[in-house]
Design a protein around this motif. Structure first.
Motif, mmCIF file in Angstrom:
data_model
loop_
_atom_site.group_PDB
_atom_site.id
_atom_site.type_symbol
_atom_site.label_atom_id
_atom_site.label_comp_id
_atom_site.label_asym_id
_atom_site.label_seq_id
_atom_site.Cartn_x
_atom_site.Cartn_y
_atom_site.Cartn_z
ATOM 1 N N ALA A 241 0.858 -1.303 -0.238
ATOM 2 C CA ALA A 241 -0.004 0.070 0.023
ATOM 3 C C ALA A 241 0.921 1.308 -0.030
ATOM 4 O O ALA A 241 0.332 2.352 -0.624
ATOM 5 C CB ALA A 241 -1.058 0.031 1.122
ATOM 6 N N CYS A 242 1.855 1.193 0.444
ATOM 7 C CA CYS A 242 2.893 2.372 0.548
ATOM 8 C C CYS A 242 3.306 2.734 -0.851
ATOM 9 O O CYS A 242 3.479 4.055 -1.305
ATOM 10 C CB CYS A 242 4.176 1.971 1.350
ATOM 11 N N PHE A 243 3.631 1.873 -1.824
ATOM 12 C CA PHE A 243 3.682 2.028 -3.234
ATOM 13 C C PHE A 243 2.548 2.793 -3.845
ATOM 14 O O PHE A 243 2.557 3.605 -4.523
ATOM 15 C CB PHE A 243 3.839 0.670 -4.035
ATOM 16 N N VAL A 244 1.316 2.181 -3.626
ATOM 17 C CA VAL A 244 0.075 2.778 -4.151
ATOM 18 C C VAL A 244 0.097 4.303 -3.557
ATOM 19 O O VAL A 244 -0.323 5.005 -4.581
ATOM 20 C CB VAL A 244 -1.150 1.953 -3.669
ATOM 21 N N TRP A 245 0.310 4.400 -2.325
ATOM 22 C CA TRP A 245 0.457 5.860 -1.573
ATOM 23 C C TRP A 245 1.382 6.625 -2.465
ATOM 24 O O TRP A 245 1.073 7.947 -2.570
ATOM 25 C CB TRP A 245 0.797 5.676 -0.226
ATOM 26 N N TYR A 246 2.427 6.119 -2.825
ATOM 27 C CA TYR A 246 3.424 6.807 -3.364
ATOM 28 C C TYR A 246 3.115 7.296 -4.923
ATOM 29 O O TYR A 246 3.237 8.555 -5.153
ATOM 30 C CB TYR A 246 4.869 6.431 -3.452
ATOM 31 N N MET B 209 -10.638 -12.788 -12.278
ATOM 32 C CA MET B 209 -11.160 -11.893 -13.224
ATOM 33 C C MET B 209 -10.796 -10.532 -13.013
ATOM 34 O O MET B 209 -10.674 -9.907 -13.810
ATOM 35 C CB MET B 209 -12.796 -12.185 -13.366
ATOM 36 N N VAL B 210 -11.122 -10.170 -11.852
ATOM 37 C CA VAL B 210 -10.711 -8.718 -11.356
ATOM 38 C C VAL B 210 -9.370 -8.328 -11.607
ATOM 39 O O VAL B 210 -9.213 -7.158 -12.237
ATOM 40 C CB VAL B 210 -11.562 -8.478 -10.049
ATOM 41 N N LEU B 211 -8.563 -9.257 -10.909
ATOM 42 C CA LEU B 211 -7.180 -8.972 -11.198
ATOM 43 C C LEU B 211 -6.723 -8.925 -12.686
ATOM 44 O O LEU B 211 -6.257 -7.784 -12.939
ATOM 45 C CB LEU B 211 -6.395 -9.923 -10.610
ATOM 46 N N PHE B 212 -7.299 -9.838 -13.419
ATOM 47 C CA PHE B 212 -6.862 -9.936 -14.813
ATOM 48 C C PHE B 212 -7.555 -8.689 -15.526
ATOM 49 O O PHE B 212 -6.656 -7.934 -16.347
ATOM 50 C CB PHE B 212 -7.531 -11.154 -15.458
ATOM 51 N N ASN B 213 -8.675 -8.255 -15.400
ATOM 52 C CA ASN B 213 -9.189 -7.101 -16.010
ATOM 53 C C ASN B 213 -8.387 -5.883 -15.769
ATOM 54 O O ASN B 213 -8.330 -4.909 -16.425
ATOM 55 C CB ASN B 213 -10.772 -6.892 -15.673
ATOM 56 N N SER B 214 -8.214 -5.643 -14.300
ATOM 57 C CA SER B 214 -7.708 -4.518 -13.844
ATOM 58 C C SER B 214 -6.211 -4.531 -14.538
ATOM 59 O O SER B 214 -6.090 -3.113 -14.965
ATOM 60 C CB SER B 214 -7.354 -4.671 -12.229
ATOM 61 N N VAL B 215 -5.472 -5.192 -14.905
ATOM 62 C CA VAL B 215 -4.048 -5.047 -15.536
ATOM 63 C C VAL B 215 -4.196 -5.195 -17.038
ATOM 64 O O VAL B 215 -3.708 -4.376 -17.494
ATOM 65 C CB VAL B 215 -3.147 -6.323 -15.214
ATOM 66 N N ARG B 216 -4.985 -5.816 -17.623
ATOM 67 C CA ARG B 216 -5.295 -5.761 -18.934
ATOM 68 C C ARG B 216 -5.939 -4.813 -19.467
ATOM 69 O O ARG B 216 -5.498 -4.226 -20.435
ATOM 70 C CB ARG B 216 -5.912 -7.321 -19.391
ATOM 71 N N TYR B 217 -6.880 -4.259 -18.860
ATOM 72 C CA TYR B 217 -7.840 -3.312 -19.540
ATOM 73 C C TYR B 217 -7.637 -1.859 -18.648
ATOM 74 O O TYR B 217 -7.980 -1.039 -19.093
ATOM 75 C CB TYR B 217 -9.162 -3.665 -19.662
ATOM 76 N N SER B 218 -7.028 -1.884 -17.558
ATOM 77 C CA SER B 218 -7.104 -0.712 -16.679
ATOM 78 C C SER B 218 -5.242 -0.129 -16.467
ATOM 79 O O SER B 218 -5.035 0.412 -17.609
ATOM 80 C CB SER B 218 -7.604 -0.781 -15.459
ATOM 81 N N SER B 219 -4.979 -0.470 -15.537
ATOM 82 C CA SER B 219 -3.385 -0.203 -15.322
ATOM 83 C C SER B 219 -2.797 -0.839 -14.509
ATOM 84 O O SER B 219 -3.470 -1.740 -13.575
ATOM 85 C CB SER B 219 -3.313 1.434 -14.884
ATOM 86 N N PHE B 220 -1.440 -0.858 -14.558
ATOM 87 C CA PHE B 220 -0.516 -2.029 -13.468
ATOM 88 C C PHE B 220 -0.894 -1.388 -11.990
ATOM 89 O O PHE B 220 -1.027 -2.187 -10.981
ATOM 90 C CB PHE B 220 0.897 -1.731 -13.773
ATOM 91 N N ILE B 221 -1.120 -0.164 -11.790
ATOM 92 C CA ILE B 221 -1.221 0.258 -10.440
ATOM 93 C C ILE B 221 -2.574 -0.355 -9.793
ATOM 94 O O ILE B 221 -2.877 -0.431 -8.611
ATOM 95 C CB ILE B 221 -1.135 1.680 -10.458
ATOM 96 N N HIS B 222 -3.620 -0.480 -10.765
ATOM 97 C CA HIS B 222 -5.066 -0.940 -10.322
ATOM 98 C C HIS B 222 -4.759 -2.477 -9.856
ATOM 99 O O HIS B 222 -5.195 -2.837 -8.896
ATOM 100 C CB HIS B 222 -5.971 -0.892 -11.346
ATOM 101 N N GLY B 223 -3.946 -3.252 -10.476
ATOM 102 C CA GLY B 223 -3.484 -4.464 -10.249
ATOM 103 C C GLY B 223 -2.980 -4.486 -8.829
ATOM 104 O O GLY B 223 -3.223 -5.450 -7.791
ATOM 105 N N ILE B 224 -1.982 -3.625 -8.686
ATOM 106 C CA ILE B 224 -1.226 -3.430 -7.324
ATOM 107 C C ILE B 224 -2.242 -3.220 -6.251
ATOM 108 O O ILE B 224 -2.291 -3.704 -5.270
ATOM 109 C CB ILE B 224 -0.060 -2.617 -7.450
ATOM 110 N N TYR B 225 -3.223 -2.295 -6.622
ATOM 111 C CA TYR B 225 -4.207 -1.947 -5.531
ATOM 112 C C TYR B 225 -4.894 -3.054 -5.153
ATOM 113 O O TYR B 225 -5.387 -3.299 -3.785
ATOM 114 C CB TYR B 225 -4.914 -0.967 -6.076
ATOM 115 N N PHE B 226 -5.427 -4.132 -6.105
ATOM 116 C CA PHE B 226 -6.154 -5.147 -5.560
ATOM 117 C C PHE B 226 -5.449 -6.191 -4.735
ATOM 118 O O PHE B 226 -5.982 -6.866 -4.113
ATOM 119 C CB PHE B 226 -6.779 -5.690 -6.828
ATOM 120 N N ILE B 227 -4.089 -6.258 -5.185
ATOM 121 C CA ILE B 227 -3.305 -7.095 -4.116
ATOM 122 C C ILE B 227 -3.361 -6.724 -2.803
ATOM 123 O O ILE B 227 -3.593 -7.310 -1.972
ATOM 124 C CB ILE B 227 -1.810 -7.242 -4.801
ATOM 125 N N VAL B 228 -3.496 -5.258 -2.750
ATOM 126 C CA VAL B 228 -3.408 -4.835 -1.326
ATOM 127 C C VAL B 228 -4.827 -5.108 -0.589
ATOM 128 O O VAL B 228 -5.042 -5.470 0.446
ATOM 129 C CB VAL B 228 -3.309 -3.425 -1.272
#
Length: 575
Positions: free
Chosen positions: A120-125, A454-473
């Motif tokens: 989450a620190c990465f997302v914050w930054y 599905m959410v992780l795949f779509n977040s990275v494939r169709y949105s952005s890498f940072i969205h994928g990182i946020y979902f990991i959090v």
């Protein structure tokens, strides 16, 4: 499918496995290190499943599996269902002390929280892209006649300033979430003609919710907001040279109002390399600037489309598919098409949903075709053709960034988990006649491992890498929260049994623990089957969407996959 698309799909799928595996592995690592610290016997610690390599060191068998779905740790002394724990080789072991079992059980969720806070620190930054800027008031652009909001008195032009008596400062999606999680009626305080007015209504399912959300039977608002789109010009761009400044809001393109990013980009693409007139707002006043869009470089042909210059949309009080807007300087405008024309047929083929028109136009490319529309009760046929539209830019972005602190992200996940569970239980209680309160959340809105993927795949494939990182959090935090529930077979159950043993100075009878564990294992397996079935339906809709339904990631209520126990665990939970 092009080679670049194939690589994107493979990379996104790999991200899913790595992300989920990391969340589960960090959980198991917590159990492992705590057990080591407390001197408990450990049979095995595995990274992945189905071992392809294993080696025993100091009595612990370390394994690497070829299935990268996380890991597990085998701790026979923590298993409360065995009166006499046994090692993998059959050696009898002493039962672990209650405090040791509690510490070992707590360590798994604790490591999920710690790893979640670290990421989450990465997302914050870096910052999280938002769907809209944060707003303190929301101006209503349209309200569907006959909807609960309309019947309650909400009208276009109303400015919503409070939701359920509370001021807000949130994006449109966060505002919608507050409505979805609401229990009972929703109170909107609006400003109309300078005076406050309260609009009270009970949310209901909206089958016209955007994309696949309509099939989810979710209580999406029946009103459309006027979203302020804040521009940030790049240094030296055509936008900056035209005098556009950071913080200017886009209002219209060539006189056509712009409601969202898609309409903004569509207007630039339709204009191509001809000058366009942008209506902007600065300091509460509107003004016009003229800019000439430039082609976006390094984009493949898959990003180009054949378009006629019309935007489609339903009408609340009439069946059929209508023209929502006609773009300036487009072939559709030249052919005499107008807003509110109802589409009837293309080359004699009935237009039963937007896909019929869209697919046919892509097949015809620039070839002329006959489009039949209905206007004022009469049908007319117009000849037109599509133009090849390539993406253009003025060098200004409208994506807003939010920088939530790690603790804000943690509290947000707790709040979402609590409200989701509360909403589902309230709805269940209402159906049983136990409460008069209502909720629009349903068990079908929950999601399990398939939905997480599905959410992780779509977040990275169709949105952005940072969205994928946020979902990991979110997954890390949700995994911790779910496992701390005081239910048998979860970490929370082991903690509860440990405290009972400390308080009463003796453990619960083994038969009681076994019975409770069997009951909850059965319930959790049933829950898993249910949410997997729901996720499967979502996946099928994304692969073969019903006519007119866009492919879109579906937000889900927190839920689902349990992480059974610290002695051998291999699953995950997610919101």
């Amino acid at each position: 499918m092009t080679f670049s698309e194939l690589l994107l799909n493979i990379g996104s799928l790999a991200f899913v496995f790595i992300a989920v595996g990391f969340c589960i592995f960090s959980h198991e690592l917590g159990h492992f290190l705590a057990a080591k610290w407390r001197g408990l016997h450990i049979d095995a610690f595995s990274l992945g499943f189905r071992p392809i390599w294993k080696k025993k060191v100091n009595g612990v068998e370390y394994r690497i599996g070829w299935l990268p779905f996380g890991g597990y740790v085998e701790l026979p002394q923590v298993d409360a269902t065995d009166a006499t724990p046994k090692a993998a080789d059959g050696t009898e072991l002493p039962r672990a002390k209650a405090i040791d079992r509690i510490i070992t059980a707590v360590a798994g969720p604790l490591f999920n929280i710690l790893s979640g806070l670290l990421i989450a620190c990465f997302v914050w930054y870096v910052g999280m892209p938002q769907d809209t800027p944060k707003m303190r008031e929301i101006t209503v652009m349209e309200v569907e006649p006959g909807s609960p909001e309309y019947q309650a008195g909400l009208r276009p032009g109303d400015k919503i300033v409070k939701l359920n008596g509370e001021p807000f400062f949130s994006t449109w999606s966060n505002f919608v979430s507050k409505i979805l999680f609401a229990i009972g009626k929703v109170d909107l305080e609006v400003i109309r003609d300078g005076k406050p007015v309260t609009v009270s209504y009970v949310p209901v399912d909206n089958p016209k919710a955007p994309g696949s959300l309509g099939a989810e039977k979710i209580a999406w608002p029946f009103f459309t907001p006027l979203i302020p789109l804040e521009l940030t010009p790049e240094k030296g761009s055509v936008a900056a040279k035209a005098g556009i400044k950071p913080g200017d809001y886009i209002v219209a393109i060539d006189g056509t109002p712009v409601q969202d990013y898609a309409e903004f980009q569509s207007g630039l693409d339709q204009a191509g390399s001809r000058p366009v007139r942008l209506t902007l707002r600065r300091g509460g006043k509107n003004f016009d600037v003229t800019v000439t869009p430039e082609p976006i470089k390094d984009l493949g042909p898959e990003f180009s489309r054949y378009l006629t210059g019309i935007q489609l949309g339903p009408k609340a009080d009439k069946p059929g598919i209508y023209i929502h807007a006609v773009m300036p300087d487009s072939n559709a405008l030249a052919a005499g098409l107008r807003k509110d024309d109802r589409l009837v047929a293309i080359n004699g083929k009935p237009i039963t949903d937007p896909a019929v028109l869209i697919d046919t136009v892509q097949e015809l490319k620039t070839a002329p075709f006959q489009l039949t529309v209905e206007r004022d009760g009469k049908q007319e046929t117009r000849e037109l053709s599509a133009r090849l539209i390539t993406p253009h830019t003025i060098g200004a972005t409208i994506a807003s960034l939010d920088h939530p602190t790690p603790f804000q992200q943690f509290i947000s996940t707790i709040d979402m988990s609590y409200k989701s569970l509360r909403g589902i239980l309230v709805r269940f209680g209402n159906q049983l006649g136990l409460t008069d309160q209502t909720s629009t959340l349903k068990p079908t809105h929950m999601s399990g491992p398939l939905g997480i993927g599905m959410v992780l795949f779509n977040s990275v494939r169709y949105s952005s890498f940072i969205h994928g990182i946020y979902f990991i959090v979110i997954i890390s935090f949700a995994l911790a929260i779910f496992n701390l529930l005081p239910l048998p077979v979860l970490d929370g159950g082991h903690i509860t049994f440990g405290f009972i043993e400390i308080i009463f100075r003796k453990p619960l009878p083994t038969v009681v623990i076994k019975t409770l564990s069997m009951i909850f294992v059965t319930l959790l397996i049933g829950l898993m089957v249910f949410v997997t079935f729901s996720d499967g339906r979502r996946l099928w809709r994304s692969i073969a969407p019903p006519p007119g339904e866009e492919q879109q990631a579906v937000p889900s209520a927190p839920a689902a996959t349990p992480n059974p126990s610290p002695e051998k665990t291999d699953a995950a939970a997610a919101p």
